[in-house]
Each structure stands twice: as structure tokens, then as C-alpha cells.
Motif scaffolding. Structure first.
Motif, short mmCIF file in Angstrom:
data_model
loop_
_atom_site.label_atom_id
_atom_site.label_comp_id
_atom_site.label_asym_id
_atom_site.label_seq_id
_atom_site.Cartn_x
_atom_site.Cartn_y
_atom_site.Cartn_z
N GLY A 157 -5.74 5.70 1.14
CA GLY A 157 -6.84 5.49 0.20
C GLY A 157 -8.00 6.45 0.34
N ASP A 204 0.83 -1.21 0.00
CA ASP A 204 0.00 0.00 0.00
C ASP A 204 0.86 1.26 0.00
OD1 ASP A 204 -2.43 -1.39 0.06
OD2 ASP A 204 -2.32 -1.61 2.24
N TYR A 249 -11.24 5.97 -1.92
CA TYR A 249 -10.96 5.22 -3.14
C TYR A 249 -11.38 3.76 -3.01
CZ TYR A 249 -8.03 9.33 -3.88
OH TYR A 249 -7.58 10.62 -3.99
N SER A 259 -9.29 0.31 -1.52
CA SER A 259 -8.16 0.84 -0.77
C SER A 259 -8.26 0.43 0.69
CB SER A 259 -8.15 2.37 -0.86
OG SER A 259 -9.27 2.90 -0.16
#
Length: 484
Positions: free
Chosen positions: A15, A11, A33, A36
Motif C-alpha cells: 500500500g 491484500d 495509499y 491500505s
């Protein structure tokens, strides 16, 4: 809501995207998002950030808040306490303090959360009306969903996961040192055991089952692991002649599993066992108080009839429907009927100056669709405790209208006129708005549907939403547009 977000090895961001208020004090969530780390929590678009890692930030400059996010990213973990915009504005206008210490860790929340191990001072309780217990029966058995503390459940068996450190720690601490010792000994003697059982100790149950369960990023593997978990629990409960047990929302916390798969699979499998085995059991799914979206999803899956496991119910057709011996779906209304005048009156008022004549109004009669709709309507009302049916318009070309009459509204064709509030079927309460999406045929005529639509629990939509967000039934523009 408290949203804890963890970054995995691959990651690169949490997100979500933020936006500053006009005052540059405080911060809003502009977008979350899809797929995410943030999307796996209850964080939502338009949330106001109140705290970051237990620190009150709503009175800080937006620049300072961004710096805190940079620091959190380095640590690869952030804990947010957020509220929706409507709640925030209500609290502000009524001068009510908004902090997690006042609300999240109040007496009721503290007693209702496996994460609350500390002995804090007593605080005023949360309102008790928000999350009551919901229940549905399946033959002789029943499934209940409630927000609360798994360790407080008065059932025969409390289910834990031997592979979930936080959950296991909370249950064993509440059960007492003797049970902790017994568990450790059992684990040492049988390290590969699928299920470890102990006495209840200080808990109000008869037995505790710790089931070995491992989450997985592969959705098929995750689904099968949950099927196996429920099967293991059912077999062991049955072998002990127990008739009730409580399950936590396994996998919906720090494991960050796909919540919709976890909830749907666990509820569906439990329904199947109750129905096929004709078990006279009480099964409780217990959700933590700060997991409102997970609670909503459990309720949704409990009451859905799409799984075909609810008993058949008979509904009456509308008295205005006409009988027909032929396979006919379209019936032209007589202009003298109340049905016609009511629809025409509302249409004329909304469409003033935009049309010249109503040529005809047709009623679409499809018995199967109508029965399914009423079943859903009943489920929605039981789950949401209110009627969310709306009378809405849908404009389209004549060819599309014919397809809808044959195959109903189909989201597979969504996107023809854009997906500003999500990918789905668009409806509006304003006929003059839906009129924009109609097209003239060879005779210069247009057509429009007026439909009964269950909007359920709705949320502001955006063009990134491929399906309805978790815990919600539809999206909206906040005014007159609804997407199902």
C-alpha cells in the motif's frame, strides 16, 4: 519510526509507492495509499527508507531495494525503519549515523518498549525532551499520556490483553515465572473469563488485569468492543478500591485496527467514566516509543473540547469589539483605527499592483465562534507547547463570503478550486495568491477574508487526503498554503 506492515489474505500490495533519489541510491516513500496496510502504520509520504527488515539499505542501489520489497511481498510482511526528509538531511549534513540500532534500540527505547525482550549492550540514551508526559484533569480524576514501557508503570493496576500474544508475553515475562504459571492455571480453569487477574510479581504495581478483547474490521463493532473493554476495566478497578491504572495502546500494533477509532474511543470513554462517576483516579495511556503518530493522536484526543467533557472556561472578548443590541455580525472599521491601518498596510504590501482601492474592512464578530476558537488555541498550545496561530488569507466570491459569515468556513464545500493538498478549507499567507480565488460582483468589487488559523502540527498534503492524516492538524504545500 519503525513500521511493520502485514498483508492479510485479500491484500495484493503493502500500500505504498516508492521513488528513487536522483542518485539512484536509497529510496523514498512517494505515497501511502488510503485504507491500505501501510496506511495503518506511521509510514508517511516523503519518508526516507533507512532499513528493511533490520538491514541497512540507505547505501544500496534503488534496484536492490526494490528486489528486497519483492522478497518481502512473498513473505507477506515487511519491517521498515524510516525518517522524515528533514531529519534525514540534518543527520547527513552533520555526519550523524542513522540506524535503528543507534536510536531505536538505545537504552531509553529498550527500557520503554514491550517489544524489546533481549539483553542488548548498553547504548546512549535518546533525548528525553521529545516526549514528556502530558496530563489533563476531569473533575477529580486525571488522564496522562506518556511514551514508555507498560511494565514499568508505578500504578495500582497494569492492564494487558489476554488476546494479544506479544503484549501478554511481555508483561508476564517482566512479572516473572511464578506469575506466568499463575496466569496459565487461571486461564485453564476459566478459559471463557472476560478478565483474568494475577499478582504483580516483579512489576511495580499491585495487580495485573488481563482483559479479553477481540479486534474487528467493522468500525461499529470495534468501537463497541473498546467501550466494553474500558467499562470492564473501570468496574474491576472500582471493585478492588484501586485508584490508578495504566493501559497500553491496545489494537494499535499488529492488529492494524483503525488507530483514530481506537484512540478516540478509549480516551472518550475514560473521560466519561471519570466525569460521570466523579472518580478521583489517575489513568495512564502508555504508548511505545516508536509510535509517535499514535502518541500525537492520544494527545489530540485528550485535549479536544469537541467531546463537551471539559469544564467550561470563561474568556474575554477583544477590546476592539463593538457592543450591539441587534443580531449583527459585520462591523465596518474606521480608517483611523490601529486595527484598520495594520491590516491595510500588510494587504497593500502583498497586493501591490493587483488592486486599485480598499473599499472597506469589516470585522466579523461571533462570540460563540470566538470562544470555541480560544478553547482550541489553548488545547493546541498545551499539546504542542508552542503557538501555531497564523494570520492567513482566504479569497472567494461574494456569495461564498456571505455564507462563511453565517456558517463559518465549511469543508463540505471543499473541492471547488481543486484539492491538491487535501480535501479541506484552503488558506494562504500571501494575499496576492488568495486574490486568484476572488471574483468580481456586479460593481466590479472583490472580497477576501483575513483569518486567525490554528495550523497545529502540519504535514505536506496531497490530493488523496480526505481528512487530516493521523497525528496531524492540517496539511500544507510546505510554503504558504495551509489546509484545515
Amino acid at each position: 519510526r519503525t513500521c511493520e506492515i502485514y498483508l492479510n489474505t485479500n491484500d495484493t500490495s503493502f500500500g505504498f509507492q516508492t521513488v528513487n533519489p536522483l542518485t539512484d541510491i536509497g529510496m523514498f516513500i512517494q505515497d501511502v495509499y488510503p485504507n491500505s496496510p501501510a496506511a495503518k502504520t506511521s509510514l508517511r509520504k516523503s519518508d526516507r527508507i533507512i532499513e528493511i527488515d533490520d538491514e541497512f539499505v540507505d547505501n544500496m542501489s534503488s534496484t536492490t531495494i526494490l528486489e528486497k520489497f519483492h522478497t518481502a511481498k512473498v513473505k507477506r510482511h515487511v519491517k521498515l525503519y524510516v525518517v522524515d526528509t528533514e531529519t534525514y538531511e540534518f543527520f547527513q549534513s552533520n555526519k550523524i549515523p542513522l540506524s535503528s540500532k543507534e536510536y531505536q534500540q538505545s537504552t531509553r527505547a529498550r527500557k520503554s518498549s514491550t517489544k524489546s525482550y533481549n539483553n542488548e549492550d548498553e547504548r546512549s540514551p535518546l533525548p528525553s525532551y521529545k516526549f514528556e508526559r502530558v496530563c489533563a484533569t476531569f473533575k477529580r480524576g486525571k488522564i496522562e499520556i506518556e511514551m514508555g514501557d507498560i511494565t514499568m508503570q508505578k500504578v495500582d493496576v497494569i492492564i494487558g490483553s489476554s488476546s494479544s500474544r506479544l503484549l501478554r508475553k511481555a508483561i508476564l515475562k517482566a512479572a516473572g515465572n511464578q506469575i506466568q504459571t499463575a496466569y496459565d492455571l487461571e486461564l485453564k480453569n476459566h478459559p471463557n473469563s472476560i478478565l483474568i487477574e494475577t499478582a504483580s510479581g516483579a512489576l511495580p504495581c499491585k495487580q495485573i488485569f488481563f482483559v479479553k478483547w477481540k479486534p474487528d474490521n467493522d468500525e461499529k463493532v470495534l468501537e463497541q468492543s473498546l467501550v466494553d473493554l474500558i467499562s470492564t476495566v473501570v468496574q474491576n478497578v472500582k471493585s478492588h478500591n484501586f485508584t490508578s491504572f495504566a493501559l497500553p495502546a491496545i489494537g494499535c500494533g499488529k492488529y492494524q485496527c483503525s488507530i483514530d477509532i481506537v484512540v478516540k474511543t478509549m480516551v472518550l470513554e475514560m473521560k466519561k467514566h471519570l466525569m460521570k462517576r466523579d472518580l478521583s483516579w489517575t489513568v495512564k495511556f502508555v504508548v511505545e516509543p516508536d509510535q509517535e503518530n499514535i502518541y500525537d493522536e492520544f494527545c489530540k484526543q485528550l485535549f479536544t473540547r469537541e467531546d463537551g467533557l471539559h469544564e467550561e472556561k470563561f474568556y474575554h472578548l477583544p477590546p476592539t469589539w463593538e457592543k450591539s443590541t441587534e443580531h449583527k455580525a459585520r462591523f465596518t472599521l474606521a480608517t483611523t483605527t490601529n486595527e484598520y491601518t495594520s491590516i491595510a498596510s500588510d494587504f497593500r504590501q502583498a497586493m501591490k499592483g493587483k488592486y486599485t482601492q480598499i473599499i472597506k474592512i469589516e470585522r466579523i464578530q461571533n462570540k460563540r465562534w470566538y470562544m470555541q476558537y480560544l478553547a482550541h488555541k489553548e488545547d493546541f498550545e498545551r499539546r504542542l507547547h508552542r503557538d501555531t496561530e497564523r494570520i492567513l488569507y482566504h479569497g472567494c466570491p461574494e456569495q461564498a463570503a456571505s455564507s462563511i459569515i453565517e456558517d463559518c468556513f465549511n469543508r463540505s464545500f471543499a473541492g471547488t478550486h481543486g484539492t491538491l493538498y487535501g480535501v479541506g478549507v484552503y488558506f494562504s499567507s500571501k494575499a496576492n495568491y488568495s486574490h486568484k480565488y476572488t471574483k468580481t460582483n456586479a460593481n466590479g468589487e472583490r472580497c477576501m477574508f483575513i483569518a486567525r488559523v490554528l495550523v497545529g502540527k502540519t504535514i505536506i498534503g496531497n490530493d488523496s487526503m480526505k481528512t487530516r492524516p493521523l497525528g496531524f492538524d492540517s496539511t500544507t504545500d510546505g510554503n504558504h498554503i495551509f489546509v484545515t
